[in-house]
Design an enzyme around this catalytic site. Structure first.
Site, PDB file in Angstrom:
ATOM      1  N   HIS B  55       0.774  -1.316   0.040  1.00 23.56           N
ATOM      2  CA  HIS B  55       0.191   0.087  -0.063  1.00 23.56           C
ATOM      3  C   HIS B  55       0.911   1.182  -0.093  1.00 23.56           C
ATOM      4  O   HIS B  55       1.658   1.688   0.909  1.00 23.56           O
ATOM      5  CB  HIS B  55      -0.954  -0.125   1.150  1.00 23.56           C
ATOM      6  CG  HIS B  55      -1.851  -1.186   1.262  1.00 23.56           C
ATOM      7  ND1 HIS B  55      -2.885  -0.988   0.576  1.00 23.56           N
ATOM      8  CD2 HIS B  55      -1.906  -2.333   1.621  1.00 23.56           C
ATOM      9  CE1 HIS B  55      -3.738  -2.216   0.845  1.00 23.56           C
ATOM     10  NE2 HIS B  55      -3.060  -3.001   1.450  1.00 23.56           N
ATOM     11  N   LEU B  56       0.744   1.915  -0.980  1.00 21.70           N
ATOM     12  CA  LEU B  56       1.624   3.219  -1.119  1.00 21.70           C
ATOM     13  C   LEU B  56       0.859   4.421  -0.802  1.00 21.70           C
ATOM     14  O   LEU B  56       1.570   5.509  -0.826  1.00 21.70           O
ATOM     15  CB  LEU B  56       2.349   3.188  -2.605  1.00 21.70           C
ATOM     16  CG  LEU B  56       3.321   2.318  -2.852  1.00 21.70           C
ATOM     17  CD1 LEU B  56       4.054   2.469  -4.327  1.00 21.70           C
ATOM     18  CD2 LEU B  56       4.466   2.163  -2.158  1.00 21.70           C
ATOM     19  N   ASN B  87      -6.561   0.627  -3.316  1.00 17.47           N
ATOM     20  CA  ASN B  87      -7.478   1.415  -2.104  1.00 17.47           C
ATOM     21  C   ASN B  87      -6.894   2.710  -1.915  1.00 17.47           C
ATOM     22  O   ASN B  87      -6.777   3.097  -0.772  1.00 17.47           O
ATOM     23  CB  ASN B  87      -7.722   0.541  -1.118  1.00 17.47           C
ATOM     24  CG  ASN B  87      -6.508   0.278  -0.196  1.00 17.47           C
ATOM     25  OD1 ASN B  87      -5.295   0.147  -0.760  1.00 17.47           O
ATOM     26  ND2 ASN B  87      -6.694  -0.122   1.119  1.00 17.47           N
ATOM     27  N   ASN B 273      -5.351  -6.462   9.361  1.00 15.57           N
ATOM     28  CA  ASN B 273      -6.153  -7.456   8.884  1.00 15.57           C
ATOM     29  C   ASN B 273      -5.849  -8.128   7.693  1.00 15.57           C
ATOM     30  O   ASN B 273      -5.190  -7.430   6.660  1.00 15.57           O
ATOM     31  CB  ASN B 273      -7.409  -6.529   8.462  1.00 15.57           C
ATOM     32  CG  ASN B 273      -8.680  -7.330   7.760  1.00 15.57           C
ATOM     33  OD1 ASN B 273      -8.655  -8.335   7.968  1.00 15.57           O
ATOM     34  ND2 ASN B 273      -9.754  -6.366   7.367  1.00 15.57           N
ATOM     35  N   ASP B 300       2.053  -6.914   2.404  1.00 20.40           N
ATOM     36  CA  ASP B 300       0.757  -6.138   2.836  1.00 20.40           C
ATOM     37  C   ASP B 300       1.336  -4.735   3.833  1.00 20.40           C
ATOM     38  O   ASP B 300       0.585  -4.341   4.724  1.00 20.40           O
ATOM     39  CB  ASP B 300      -0.005  -6.768   3.830  1.00 20.40           C
ATOM     40  CG  ASP B 300      -1.260  -6.367   3.900  1.00 20.40           C
ATOM     41  OD1 ASP B 300      -1.639  -4.958   2.989  1.00 20.40           O
ATOM     42  OD2 ASP B 300      -2.277  -6.799   4.505  1.00 20.40           O
ATOM     43  N   HIS B 304       0.487   4.033   8.213  1.00 20.34           N
ATOM     44  CA  HIS B 304      -0.693   4.566   8.747  1.00 20.34           C
ATOM     45  C   HIS B 304      -0.178   5.907   9.627  1.00 20.34           C
ATOM     46  O   HIS B 304       0.870   5.580  10.274  1.00 20.34           O
ATOM     47  CB  HIS B 304      -1.749   3.823   9.727  1.00 20.34           C
ATOM     48  CG  HIS B 304      -2.482   2.883   9.039  1.00 20.34           C
ATOM     49  ND1 HIS B 304      -3.756   3.231   8.146  1.00 20.34           N
ATOM     50  CD2 HIS B 304      -2.472   1.525   9.005  1.00 20.34           C
ATOM     51  CE1 HIS B 304      -4.192   2.445   7.719  1.00 20.34           C
ATOM     52  NE2 HIS B 304      -3.598   1.184   7.986  1.00 20.34           N
ATOM     53  N   PHE B 318      -6.360  -0.745  10.667  1.00 20.01           N
ATOM     54  CA  PHE B 318      -5.875  -2.069  10.435  1.00 20.01           C
ATOM     55  C   PHE B 318      -4.416  -1.655   9.876  1.00 20.01           C
ATOM     56  O   PHE B 318      -4.498  -1.030   8.572  1.00 20.01           O
ATOM     57  CB  PHE B 318      -6.499  -2.945   9.839  1.00 20.01           C
ATOM     58  CG  PHE B 318      -7.770  -3.286  10.645  1.00 20.01           C
ATOM     59  CD1 PHE B 318      -7.836  -4.388  11.491  1.00 20.01           C
ATOM     60  CD2 PHE B 318      -8.920  -2.819  10.479  1.00 20.01           C
ATOM     61  CE1 PHE B 318      -8.820  -4.881  12.191  1.00 20.01           C
ATOM     62  CE2 PHE B 318     -10.326  -3.075  11.139  1.00 20.01           C
ATOM     63  CZ  PHE B 318     -10.007  -4.211  11.859  1.00 20.01           C
TER      64      PHE B 318
HETATM   65 ZN   LIG Z   1      -5.968  -7.374   2.336  1.00 16.74          ZN
END
Ligand SMILES: [Zn+2]
Lengths: 327, 425
Positions: B55-56, B87, B273, B300, B304, B318
């Site tokens: 996730h960037l 996302n 998660n 993953d 945050h 999460f």
């Molecule tokens: Zn996932």
């Protein structure tokens, strides 16, 4: 005792018995004309309530004031707490105010634990109910109430006493704290609930469990009915309120199967007609009103022991002579 | 462009040899002219790591991570390619957004960025996004995922699996039955009951994986299962593979190392998660990774901002960081335990993820003529993780204060050093 009271598991048997004995001293104060002690004069107790619970807040407030502490009430309703301001920022504010103890009620399980262990505050933290986790002072007042009623016919302890706790165990912080504390005090706990309202892993709690209320209560020395919220129906935990009441409610017919000495308890607020009928709640066996009185004494004992002393309450100073201090 | 001579390097843990990185490719011969010599004695060379699940946060949450900072962290972790999850805000559900992310990665230059396209418009789980347009875009998307959300509608999942066959795509499913996990906070088990935190039961993951395996088999499509976390999931994937179905699976470093016991601290640095599971689950995912049931390790990596973790558990976000610590965690859990050798690590962290993502220039063996994408790793040292030292914009590493083995010494992307001496080059 530890510096914080976050879980009933924080209490050893010695700790718990000290709280009960201290509460007993505190309770006798209620019979005196001046109901106030100087024990916590100059100390500040903050009631930090992120969740609405007037009865618990009032109980803590009365307890702190009877020990001459300064009391600050932070309540979620109509303040920055309901939305926006974080637990951390609130904690830093309290720290700046020099709170000696923070009594916290929060909708999130573990919030008191975070408050105590995140380095945000130096004060003692008392869990006044967190999410579906624990409510240790409720368990203490319940144990105190049982001890007063059942202790005299059982050598002054709760050893071997059979306690049935009935209802929504899954969502109940009262059930968790009671299950822990009553075992510490030597009682035998049976949790009674429909299968949908037992938490996963309850078989590891060291308690008996049953789906059959009628089979359990004739042997019980105390029967504690838990509040069941009607909303649980929407979660599919049980089909209707009527079916719940029929299978797990305490009514006059079931009360007739209790032993003569068995007491009936409820942590409140009751949903009359749901888990308990009015005739049971108002019967001679019911100690529900006394639980409220005992709540103040137990919370006095907890605040006293956390903030002041490790001394037994017998050595407490005489009541203060300045009545009617409403700060 | 600098030519590098790596002296006495141990390729995949083999006998020491020399490697030359010249004009963007690997050669196994030796040269002495005009080269920068790196003494790689004791260092392991692995093909540049490929992360299928990163996730960037850009566009939309540049306070948590950007393509630039995320690719810095990736390079420091030994990665030469990452797949950026969809996302973002806006969601990567159009050719325009995936091309933007792809270009940002090219401009940063530290690690190739391959955008993952959303399966459904806005991740809403209602309509299939323009998967073909994303596949045909400059970003050449092959991996599609609504990660963070599960494509729970079985008919929609079937259609998505079928549709991506036209361009050899794969659906990467975040397997989480939504009704079984409403309000879920941690692994459902003895501890969730005690802590009063709503449980995320294993069956909510396993039921979706089982269904998706059956769907993939039925329509003859490729399925990739994201972040497998339970023993039951491993068993289902094992059975699907035994039947010859085209299913691949990943496990995260944190599910290889950490257990749900950490939730007892109520410190949401451990909130993720799918949730951290039991010790038995950790054993099962390690065994699954060792025997090939689980094909790859994927991080993953989920940055945050501090305030989203510096709060009570239920209010926290999460996710946890993973890029800079992945290889060390894999060394500790898989190599030092004897479950995998370094060739096995190369397979699971480079070759296989590149195959699943259909990448041609990554995940190649370090042979003559191969693109010079590689990492030099020193497995003999250890380090204590300091969350303030990460290149990520966020600090939410669950390993802070832990000692982990190994250290990335250098990373090369097409022959250019992105990391030297353990620092960004
Ligand atoms: Zn996932």
């Amino acid at each position: 005792m530890k510096r914080h009271l976050l879980s009933a598991a924080d209490l050893t048997r010695e700790d718990a018995e000290l709280v009960l004995q201290t509460a007993d001293e505190m309770r006798s104060l209620a019979d005196r004309p001046i109901k106030k002690l100087p024990a916590l004069r100059g100390r500040t107790v903050v009631n930090l309530f992120f969740e609405d619970s007037t009865r618990t807040r009032i109980s803590f407030e009365a307890a702190a004031k009877r020990l001459s502490a300064d009391v600050i009430n932070f309540s979620a309703k109509g303040s920055s707490l309901s939305k926006g301001e974080s637990l951390k920022d609130t904690a830093l504010t309290l720290e700046a105010m020099g709170a000696d103890a923070v009594v916290i009620r929060h909708g999130a399980s573990g919030a008191p634990h975070r408050l105590a262990h995140s380095g945000w505050v130096r004060s003692s933290v008392v869990n006044a109910g967190d999410g579906t986790h624990e409510h240790p002072t409720q368990a203490l007042l319940d144990a105190f109430t049982m001890w007063r009623h059942l202790g005299p016919r059982n050598g002054g302890t709760l050893d071997g006493q059979r306690i049935a706790i009935v209802g929504d165990v899954l969502h109940s912080r009262v059930a968790r704290s009671n299950a822990l504390l009553l075992q510490t005090l030597g009682a035998e706990v049976t949790l009674v609930s429909p299968p949908t309202l037992f938490p996963v892993g309850v078989e590891t709690w060291g308690v008996e469990t049953s789906y059959d209320l009628d089979a359990v209560i004739p042997k019980a020395d105390a029967v504690m009915m838990l509040r069941v919220q009607r909303e649980r129906m929407n979660g599919g935990f049980f089909p209707t309120a009527r079916e719940y009441s029929r299978r797990y409610g305490l009514d006059g017919r079931r009360m007739a199967t209790l032993q003569d000495h068995t007491i009936v308890m409820h942590p409140g607020p009751m949903v009359r007609g749901m888990e308990i009928t009015a005739d049971v709640a108002d019967s001679q066996r019911s100690v529900i009103v006394e639980q409220v009185t005992n709540g103040v004494a137990v919370r006095m004992a907890v605040l006293y022991l956390l903030l002041g002393g490790s001394e037994p309450a017998g050595s407490l100073a005489e009541p203060v002579e300045t009545p009617g201090d409403h700060s | 462009m600098t030519t590098y001579l790596l002296k006495n390097v141990s390729v995949l843990g083999g006998e020491p040899q020399d490697l030359v990185l010249k004009d963007g490719v690997v050669s196994t011969g030796s040269t002495t002219e005009g080269v920068e010599v790196i003494d790689a004695t004791g260092l392991i060379a692995l093909p540049g790591l490929v992360d299928l699940h990163t996730h960037l946060r850009e566009p939309g949450r540049e306070d948590a991570e950007t393509v630039e900072t995320g690719t810095h962290a990736a390079a420091l972790g030994g990665f030469t390619a990452v797949h950026a999850m969809a996302n973002t805000e806006p969601v990567a559900d159009t050719a325009g957004v995936v091309e933007q992310v792809w270009r940002l990665g090219r401009e940063a230059g530290y690690c190739d960025v391959f955008p993952v396209g959303a399966v459904t418009v806005g991740l809403a789980g209602e309509r299939i996004a323009e998967l073909g347009a994303m596949a045909d875009s400059a970003a050449r998307v092959r991996v599609f995922s609504d990660d963070g959300r599960c494509v729970s509608d079985p008919l929609l999942m079937r259609r998505a699996l079928e549709y991506v066959k036209a361009f050899d795509g794969v659906i990467a499913q975040h397997a989480q039955e939504p009704r079984l996990t409403e309000g879920a906070q941690m692994n459902e088990g003895e501890l969730s009951g005690r802590l009063g935190l709503a449980g995320w039961p294993a069956v909510a993951e396993e039921a979706i994986i089982a269904r998706d395996c059956l769907l993939a088999a039925h329509v003859g499509s490729r399925l990739h299962v994201c972040h497998v976390s339970t023993a039951g999931s491993v068993e289902i994937v094992r059975q699907a593979k035994a039947r010859g179905w085209n299913v691949t699976a990943e496990v995260t470093p944190h599910h290889l190392l950490l257990t749900d016991e950490l939730a007892a601290t109520y410190d949401p640095i451990y909130k993720v998660n799918p949730p951290l599971r039991s010790a038995a689950d950790v054993e099962a995912v390690r065994a699954g990774l060792a025997d090939g049931t689980i094909d790859i390790v994927a991080t993953d990596h989920a940055p945050h901002p501090h305030e989203d973790k510096d709060c009570e558990w239920a209010a926290a976000a999460f996710g946890m960081l993973g890029l800079e610590t992945a290889l060390s965690v894999v060394q500790q859990t898989m190599v030092d335990t004897g479950l995998l050798d370094w060739a096995g690590v190369a397979e699971r962290m480079s070759y296989a993820p590149a195959r699943i993502g259909r990448l041609s220039d990554h995940g190649r063996a370090l042979e003559d003529g191969a693109p010079a994408n590689l990492v030099l790793f020193d497995p003999s040292v250890s380090r204590v993780i300091d969350s303030s030292e990460t290149a990520s914009l966020s600090r939410n590493t669950p390993y802070a204060g832990r000692e982990l083995p190994g250290r990335v010494v250098a990373t090369f992307l097409r022959g250019k050093a992105t990391v030297l001496d353990g620092k960004l080059a």
